[in-house]
Design an enzyme around this catalytic site. Structure first.
Site, PDB file in Angstrom:
ATOM      1  N   GLY C 149     -35.417 -59.683   2.067  1.00 56.95           N
ATOM      2  CA  GLY C 149     -35.202 -61.090   1.185  1.00 56.95           C
ATOM      3  C   GLY C 149     -35.491 -60.851  -0.286  1.00 56.95           C
ATOM      4  O   GLY C 149     -36.120 -59.649  -0.545  1.00 56.95           O
ATOM      5  N   CYS C 150     -35.438 -61.780  -1.063  1.00 53.42           N
ATOM      6  CA  CYS C 150     -35.505 -61.617  -2.604  1.00 53.42           C
ATOM      7  C   CYS C 150     -37.064 -61.607  -2.850  1.00 53.42           C
ATOM      8  O   CYS C 150     -37.459 -60.635  -3.554  1.00 53.42           O
ATOM      9  CB  CYS C 150     -35.068 -62.966  -3.222  1.00 53.42           C
ATOM     10  N   TYR C 151     -37.982 -62.461  -2.158  1.00 47.31           N
ATOM     11  CA  TYR C 151     -39.361 -62.477  -2.571  1.00 47.31           C
ATOM     12  C   TYR C 151     -39.878 -61.325  -1.846  1.00 47.31           C
ATOM     13  O   TYR C 151     -40.605 -60.332  -2.455  1.00 47.31           O
ATOM     14  CB  TYR C 151     -40.368 -63.515  -1.984  1.00 47.31           C
ATOM     15  N   THR C 153     -38.453 -58.428  -1.409  1.00 49.53           N
ATOM     16  CA  THR C 153     -38.125 -56.993  -2.248  1.00 49.53           C
ATOM     17  C   THR C 153     -39.116 -56.971  -3.540  1.00 49.53           C
ATOM     18  O   THR C 153     -39.632 -55.901  -3.813  1.00 49.53           O
ATOM     19  CB  THR C 153     -36.848 -57.082  -2.880  1.00 49.53           C
TER      20      THR C 153
END
Lengths: 344, 344, 344, 344
Positions: C149-151, C153
């Site tokens: 996921g973005c967060y 990462t």
């Protein structure tokens, strides 16, 4: 204190009415309706109103309760005021309609642009177009007001002096208008997402927009003849504000344009003719019921350029509605409308 | 691989050249100059370039080092290229000037608008106006290119088909243009602050802007006669992008305007005529060397409306400069320019 | 050239895959699916892709056509990859899932946070968590990748050095994260409107967010023990970008933190440890597959602060997916990912 | 009506004072000073004030004219109030200083953080820290007010209940704060340009910021012991607003945190404890003198999270200054401060 109702209060013009009326010394909001949100407190949807309307909740529209108000605002999609206005007027309630329902005098033209029959043609005769700078005296006597659209307000105020004085070619007027995204309403549509609409600029409705016949009607009144208008609206990445850039070709040597504009609006407290050479910014009217204007004549050109800015939710909608209310009820015209714009 | 230099690399067109050239297979950046930042690594000023130009630092402009390059870009305020271009050309270096120094063929007109004498009138004859869609063959042979301004690019590409075909009244063209704030450069000025320029829209230079004579010259070439133009630029709260809305009055029945535009640009890889009825968004060209166009004719009107969008830093400046370089050196025209726009 | 398919291509991660793959020398996009938009050309939805995928249209998902691809990306809501991944793997197609379906090793934890049974627990053993900076060698051999996921990462990359070295109290880590609005997807929701989300900042999910268990799992791997994490995401008025601000309490004198970070990522081309004292900006990675980090130790404090920025759509989603693809197929790791960020 | 003066009126807190005082029934602005703009009308710099202060112009600071006012606001950089406050107090004028000059009780600490000697240590004893929610009674009696900083206001209001009740570890408090760009003032600096600061997020001062000692002093007062604080401010792409996200580790079972917050601020008209589970948005206080708070305790965690939002120019500066004035002169506390926030 008078009692007012608001029909269709969940949109941006509804909440803006509440914001303005919270500062109005003569008005109490008795009811605000919404079918979809009935039962919800307004401050739960709009937390900026916490501490101001803590007991006011959206309710189902109830013609009797609304009819007990001195005035009712319609902040609804088109068609709703058609259905309810007559019943309210019959109860002695004055109606201030922010929608397009009573803006066009010709029911057939309305029907063409809105794709449905006009729902209350019998009321058109007494509906008054609520642009105080044009129709102040009629507004004072009116029972039913059609509040002008946002683009029409900005465009008409900018062109009135030129058309009334017969200075420009009325067959070839151009209005290039830029609006913040609240103009598109509070509907959940992909093109209105921040991720889609910010960092971008685009035109829309370049081949025809519903505000076109309304503007043409108003400009025609000012010119006292039919006008030809090209109107292109644009979506601008900001919340509020309309910037209208207006182009007219001079048909005669116009004399002092700055003086013409200043004189035309000398008695208008909500139209501000800026000094010669100015370029008004939309932020200078953010939250305020003001139209600021500047008039330019580029060197060596026979084209005059007028710059006109308003806050689409205030002078372009809810503020103008309150201004109409003030006129109808004999309050001072700026009651509830005196605060300066928020800048920066 | 050819070697290029960049004079005046600290502004937005400078860093944009670096971004584009980082993807160019045939170009190596040999030097980038800045008097004020000499010694600073470019990636310390522009961290997006970390990992791309880790050893490149701004240096004092040195005519000999620049003269050893195959080509030099000027990304400077006006006046600088006047002073240096001749010396570089004499060393066999080709010059691609992104400033206004060589855009106007008439030194006196230049002098009027820029408030100083023209510094290199002897070079005007060989300077080629770098709009490939007008002058591709001359660009291939040129030693000195005047890269068009951002507004002029958007306006000219949108009006060329109409003027070349002689369809509109060339005396009364209107160009209402909206630009993102990078158009104002990277200078530290109060009106360009986020707190001042965001959430607002305003016109500027309504009475006259330096791009006016440049646009008039280009449109005059297309029309093969002098043109009359009203040009009003506006500041829009976004970083990149120009939206030009162009109005011309038809003087004859024009036939199929959509086909006219499609045919005019059929062989142009960087001009995209959108389908009939489209409204191009500036974000659709963000970071890309493309001009997207749409042509509208509002119902019942004799006015044609053209919508033209570019990224002011790419097709409006650095990308067009690279496109010129590619033509001059026989590279494929889209070398370094093939990436799609960043959207959203 | 390999052939790839994209399932669920109408969202932001889908179009971002197309943008990146347009620059990839080894990949051809064979199919992109969308039930709702089947038949529509991708460039009609995303005009930035005009000229790049003019013949590619969304199609109904067809397992056979997808199974003929070398690799298939899932850019879908959770649950979809569960249903299809097994069938594709059986046909020899490698699967790179950008959704949350295979990120959590424990099907029960997944089920708790996503409110439905896990649809493919039998595949969990072979799914590899696609964070190359942690699992590069396993990724090279994998058939099924769960793209982080973005967060997760941004948070994991910022904390890995501290946790691997055992320097901070692993029971009390704080991750205060700020995301642009594309993180909320392309769904038409009122809170994501420009008129609602711009000019404002807010937290969400402060009491619990679905990325929490994923981050905890990854940090636990790095620390080799369970970790305690408080994670508060915030919505920021920008299109792209995540800024993670990470707080850990030192349990021991840490030595040179700057050197620790530089050494940890010395061989990582997509992690950039900025110079000591830096404050990375999200715009410095806009459109680029990079995580930029800075580590601070405020004077007189036992708390270390790490600043970590990524583009949520690139290193936080589609770019990382392509990086995984490159590793799986033996391409150079930065194929299609070499362009600098767009700045300004 | 009392007469007030404003020293240093060209910045954002100066114009915001004028905006608020335009609605104040008991105050007349007698003078506003600016060395650089002396002679310019305030409405020429701030067109939102056209129609409100048409005759008011910036003047050179004149201690006699200022001394004739009942109160003088300082909206100046640090150091200016040091030089003038004593002289004004001697004339019987009360001083409300929006700068940092009298916020720290310890002149040496001040000197350390501001890099110059304290210019009026003899006044520190009588200076009152103007946070009404802490010091209302002392403010009523004060002659010299130090208006709290913007970050300190948001952070202190959010943490007071927890610290006064002794519920959290006072040695390890974390304040992660996000501010709109007006917090950086109206100075023309490149990093504050729209082209630089929009579409981006970054931390600054992560290793130490001047508001740190002020916050520590205030929190220490609430806790009745020294506190340890990590404070990281961030720049957010919006004009106004601060969002403080506050983390404290519980040292004891806290009981009902929602009730604790509601009781602490039950009598405060400018602190709004939102319902349990809320996430306040900064836009809900745009233009209003309100702090909205929410308190969260993530499941399974011993960390409490407080969300605190203010408008940095209102409750974080000019509104709070007016609130202090109201207390000092016995006006109703919300005089001039009653308008709802502007939303959307």
């Amino acid at each position: 204190m008078i009692k007012v109702g608001i029909v269709g209060g969940t949109g941006y013009t509804g909440v803006e009415l509440l914001r303005l009326l919270a500062q109005h010394p003569e008005v109490e909001v008795e009811a605000i309706t919404s079918r979809s949100e009935a039962g919800m407190r307004v401050c739960d949807m709009y937390p900026n109103l916490r501490g101001h309307y803590d007991d006011l909740a959206f309710s189902e529209p109830d013609p009797q309760r609304l009819g007990a108000c001195d005035a009712v605002f319609f902040a609804t999609p088109h068609g709703v005021a058609h259905a309810l206005a007559g019943e309210l007027l019959a109860q002695g309630t004055r109606v201030i309609d922010l929608s397009a329902d009573f803006r066009l005098r010709d029911a057939e033209v309305w029907s063409e642009w809105y794709g449905q029959p006009h729902g209350a043609p019998e009321l058109l005769d007494e509906a008054v177009y609520g642009l105080p700078e044009m129709h102040r005296e009629r507004i004072r006597q009116a029972r039913l007001i059609a509040v002008p659209g946002c683009y029409p307000t900005a465009v008409q105020l900018g062109l009135l002096p030129l058309l009334e004085a017969g200075l420009i070619d009325a067959d070839h007027i151009i209005a290039d208008c830029k609006s913040g995204v609240t103009g598109a309403g509070r509907g959940a549509k992909v093109p209105s997402l921040l991720a889609e609409a910010s960092e971008s600029m685009k035109a829309y409705g370049a081949s025809g927009h519903r505000h076109l016949p309304e503007i043409r009607q108003g400009l025609g009144d000012a010119a006292d003849r039919p006008v030809g208008l090209t109107f292109v609206p644009h979506l601008t990445p900001m919340i509020r504000g309309i910037h209208a850039t207006l182009y007219g070709r001079l048909t005669t040597e116009p004399g002092d344009l700055q003086a013409l504009f200043e004189q035309r609006f000398a008695d208008e407290s909500f139209v501000d003719v800026m000094p010669s050479g100015s370029h008004p910014e939309t932020r200078s009217v953010k939250g305020a019921n003001v139209c600021r204007l500047a008039v330019h004549r580029p060197a060596g050109s026979d084209t005059v350029v007028v710059l006109s800015v308003i806050d689409n939710l205030v002078k372009g909608a809810s503020g103008q509605a309150v201004q109409n209310l003030n006129l109808m009820f004999g309050f001072t015209e700026d009651a509830g409308l005196a605060a300066p714009a928020l800048m920066p």
